[in-house]
Motif scaffolding. Structure first.
Motif, mmCIF file in Angstrom:
data_model
loop_
_atom_site.group_PDB
_atom_site.id
_atom_site.type_symbol
_atom_site.label_atom_id
_atom_site.label_comp_id
_atom_site.label_asym_id
_atom_site.label_seq_id
_atom_site.Cartn_x
_atom_site.Cartn_y
_atom_site.Cartn_z
ATOM 1 N N ILE A 119 -36.409 -3.477 53.265
ATOM 2 C CA ILE A 119 -36.373 -3.921 54.742
ATOM 3 C C ILE A 119 -34.979 -3.629 55.463
ATOM 4 C CG2 ILE A 119 -36.576 -5.753 56.633
ATOM 5 C CD1 ILE A 119 -39.247 -4.828 55.276
ATOM 6 N N ALA A 120 -33.926 -4.027 54.720
ATOM 7 C CA ALA A 120 -32.713 -3.649 55.087
ATOM 8 C C ALA A 120 -32.249 -2.174 55.473
ATOM 9 C CB ALA A 120 -31.669 -4.311 54.134
ATOM 10 N N THR A 153 -43.381 -0.736 63.036
ATOM 11 C CA THR A 153 -44.457 0.147 62.589
ATOM 12 C C THR A 153 -44.061 0.569 61.138
ATOM 13 O OG1 THR A 153 -45.031 1.149 64.837
ATOM 14 C CG2 THR A 153 -45.508 2.503 63.016
ATOM 15 N N ALA A 154 -42.562 0.835 61.212
ATOM 16 C CA ALA A 154 -41.982 1.470 59.821
ATOM 17 C C ALA A 154 -42.291 0.358 58.793
ATOM 18 C CB ALA A 154 -40.680 1.668 60.008
ATOM 19 N N VAL A 155 -41.976 -0.921 59.188
ATOM 20 C CA VAL A 155 -41.988 -1.716 58.122
ATOM 21 C C VAL A 155 -43.539 -2.062 57.821
ATOM 22 C CG1 VAL A 155 -41.855 -4.439 57.942
ATOM 23 C CG2 VAL A 155 -40.133 -3.144 58.843
ATOM 24 N N HIS A 156 -44.365 -2.054 58.677
ATOM 25 C CA HIS A 156 -46.075 -2.223 58.403
ATOM 26 C C HIS A 156 -46.363 -1.138 57.588
ATOM 27 C CE1 HIS A 156 -50.147 -1.224 59.364
ATOM 28 N NE2 HIS A 156 -50.364 -2.356 59.370
ATOM 29 N N GLY A 202 -30.083 -14.660 56.872
ATOM 30 C CA GLY A 202 -30.388 -15.618 55.597
ATOM 31 C C GLY A 202 -31.918 -15.607 55.252
ATOM 32 N N GLY A 203 -31.946 -15.519 53.766
ATOM 33 C CA GLY A 203 -33.507 -15.721 53.511
ATOM 34 C C GLY A 203 -33.979 -14.325 53.954
ATOM 35 N N ASP A 204 -35.095 -14.253 54.621
ATOM 36 C CA ASP A 204 -35.947 -13.195 55.058
ATOM 37 C C ASP A 204 -35.703 -12.999 56.439
ATOM 38 O OD1 ASP A 204 -37.155 -15.317 55.909
ATOM 39 O OD2 ASP A 204 -39.268 -14.560 55.565
#
Length: 226
Positions: A120-121, A163-166, A138-140
């Motif tokens: 994700i980063a 969109t990219a994350v999905h 922090g966390g997610d």
């Protein structure tokens, strides 16, 4: 480097002692010893300063993702908020929160959870402009600062991130998503934590209503965006 400098000092001292009008060996030894102490002190100070700088960098960086951590974000935001006060476009702050991330840790283990956070980063970096900043809050949870941008352009970036994350979650058979809230910071506002608290609260309500995976534009109290 230290060894080379000491060798150089010794060589110069040896040549000096062979000069016709050279001072006594005792005086030469004291001068040589003093020079070595000065050189050693110089390198010791450099090492201490380097260690201090590395320690400060570590204290501002998230060890897992390599992004700024919360402390690093707050320190960087001070200058960004001051600069945005005189900009024709206000600073846009995004708050991104993963949906169903706890499920990954619970069912696939924390190693898989760490892999998700690192990815994700990476995705956030790739979706942003070079002038933007992203931090792991922090966390997610992640915070993004976007200077010199309109809310319409920020919304486009938010959709691109979503969109990219999905797509990555689908490719990796993970039932997760990402919710994003964003707002323009008022020119007179200097407290990033206050802004984030408002965006986070409204984003949480939005996630509860829509079961996550949404984008919400937030207008801060007493501030209208044209």
């Amino acid at each position: 480097v230290w060894g080379c400098l000491v060798a150089g000092v010794l060589a110069m001292a040896a040549r000096y002692l062979h000069l016709p009008n050279a001072v006594s060996p005792g005086t030469a030894f004291l001068s040589l010893f003093g020079a070595i102490i000065v050189i050693y002190a110089y390198f010791l100070m450099n090492r201490v300063e380097g260690a201090r700088h590395r320690s400060e960098q570590v204290s501002r960086t998230d060890a897992l993702t390599g992004l700024l951590n919360r402390r690093g974000l707050n320190e960087a935001a001070e200058g960004w908020l001051c600069a945005s006060a005189t900009s024709p476009h206000p600073l846009v702050v995004m708050f991104a929160d993963l949906d169903n991330f706890k499920m990954v840790n619970d069912t696939k283990g924390h190693a898989e959870g760490d892999r998700v956070l690192v990815q994700i980063a990476t995705t956030l970096r790739e979706c942003l402009r070079s002038s933007d900043l992203v931090a792991r809050y922090g966390g997610d949870e992640f915070v993004l600062l976007l200077p010199e941008i309109t809310l319409g352009e920020a919304a486009h970036i938010a959709r691109r991130i979503q969109t990219a994350v999905h797509d990555w979650f689908v490719d990796n058979a993970l039932s997760c998503g990402i919710s994003i809230g964003f707002t323009a910071v008022p020119p007179a506002e200097s407290d990033l934590e206050k802004v984030l608290a408002t965006v986070d609260h409204l984003l949480y309500r939005s996630k509860a209503e829509r079961a996550g995976n949404g984008i919400r534009q937030v207008e801060l109290p007493d501030y209208s965006v044209t």
